[in-house]
Design an enzyme around this catalytic site. Structure first.
Site, short mmCIF file in Angstrom:
data_model
loop_
_atom_site.label_atom_id
_atom_site.label_comp_id
_atom_site.label_asym_id
_atom_site.label_seq_id
_atom_site.Cartn_x
_atom_site.Cartn_y
_atom_site.Cartn_z
N GLU A 1 35.42 69.53 64.72
CA GLU A 1 34.80 68.44 65.49
C GLU A 1 34.36 68.98 66.85
O GLU A 1 34.66 70.12 67.19
CB GLU A 1 35.85 67.32 65.73
N ASN B 1 34.62 56.93 68.68
CA ASN B 1 33.79 58.06 68.27
C ASN B 1 32.40 57.94 68.86
O ASN B 1 32.11 57.00 69.63
CB ASN B 1 33.68 58.04 66.74
N ASP C 1 30.41 59.01 62.91
CA ASP C 1 31.38 59.93 63.52
C ASP C 1 30.78 60.42 64.82
O ASP C 1 30.27 59.62 65.61
CB ASP C 1 31.70 61.05 62.51
#
Ligand SMILES: O=C1O[C@H](CS(=O)(=O)O)[C@@H](O)[C@H](O)[C@H]1O
Length: 299
Positions: free
Chosen positions: A23, A154, A204
């Protein structure tokens, strides 16, 4: 194949390495370097794009997100601890802690155009409850809760002029847009930008390009989606893995999109079926991205 040779919008595997939950890719233009985190393995990774040199830093809890500072350090959000890392000396200096006593962890975060560190959290339990929040952290370690009631914070990103802030809840699943005051970091006038589902993918991580378009990793559909400022879907690019997690613009012309992905909870069979899950890809795009601000350590 270098980023300059790729065909537009064609994802290329960047590294033949898989990560559990890659991420938060961050482009370091000063050093031509890409950083990213492998959240559940508590690691920060770096790739010097020209030389291929790889570096890894290990921590003692999940590394939700991080940002680069104007002093050349990295501000890191672990499960609860917020600290500075000097990537050259490995010196670590604690700044503050977040959400002590709550079964949560830090998740998506980014340095805002106000020079502060915006950190979201997520419910760490299997049944996600709306206990997560979005915080603004300043160089003196002051933590200001800006919004709450999310399951998985997010998708934070800002418009090219910094006047609007995007923010998602992956388990809404939705993307909101706020008016943003760059001087004070105040947010107001929250409106719903997108309501999403598993068709395009839950929202996301995200990034914004210089046309003000919002690029969102559709984490449950294997897509990278580009939305116009009015919310119109302009592009939905299939990724070579089921779960892309976050895009980040980089390269000398800011027209290379780096995209992370995850294989969190995959069985051995699923990993075999999707060998690129957990890898990073890059793709060339037409419109350069908005450069992410550095955290203002030096005031
Ligand atoms: O950023 C994250 O988002 C995903 C979203 S979702 O659960 O797939 O909706 C989550 O799995 C991951 O743990 C988290 O870091």
């Amino acid at each position: 194949m270098s980023g300059n040779d790729q065909v537009l919008y064609q994802p290329e595997i960047l590294l033949d390495e898989t990560f559990t939950l890659a991420e938060c890719p961050n482009w370091d233009a000063r050093n031509n370097r890409l950083y990213w985190t492998d959240i559940l393995n508590c690691k920060l990774h770096a790739l010097d794009v020209a030389s291929g040199q790889r570096r890894v830093w290990e921590f003692d809890s999940e590394l939700g997100c991080f940002g680069l500072t104007d002093a050349g350090r990295i501000i890191v959000a672990l499960r609860k601890d917020i600290l500075f890392l000097d990537p050259e000396t490995d010196e670590r200096v604690a700044l503050c802690r977040i959400e002590d006593g709550i079964k949560s962890r830090t998740n998506d975060g980014k340095i805002g155009p106000d020079g502060a560190f915006w950190v979201g959290t997520m419910d760490d339990n299997p049944d996600k409850q709306p206990i997560a929040s979005l915080y603004r952290i300043t160089p003196d370690g002051v933590i200001d809760q800006k919004a709450t009631g999310f399951k998985i914070s997010n998708g934070i990103a800002w418009s090219p002029d910094g006047a609007q802030m995007y923010h998602s809840d992956s388990r809404g699943p939705w993307v909101n847009r706020w008016d943003f005051d760059v001087a004070s970091g105040d947010i107001s006038n929250c409106t719903r930008f997108l309501d999403l589902d598993d068709t395009l993918g839950r929202p996301d991580g995200a990034a914004v390009d210089m046309d003000g378009c919002y690029w969102s990793a559709g984490v449950s559909a294997g897509n990278l989606n580009r939305f116009a400022p009015d919310g119109t879907l302009l592009l939905s690019i299939p990724m070579p893995m089921p779960n892309p997690t976050m895009p980040c613009f980089g390269g000398p012309d800011m027209k290379t999109l780096y995209v992370s992905s995850h294989q969190e909870g995959y069985s051995a069979e699923k990993r075999a079926e999707f060998p690129h899950a957990g890898k990073l890809v890059s793709l060339r795009v037409e419109v350069p991205g908005v450069a992410v601000t550095r955290f203002r350590e030096k005031g």
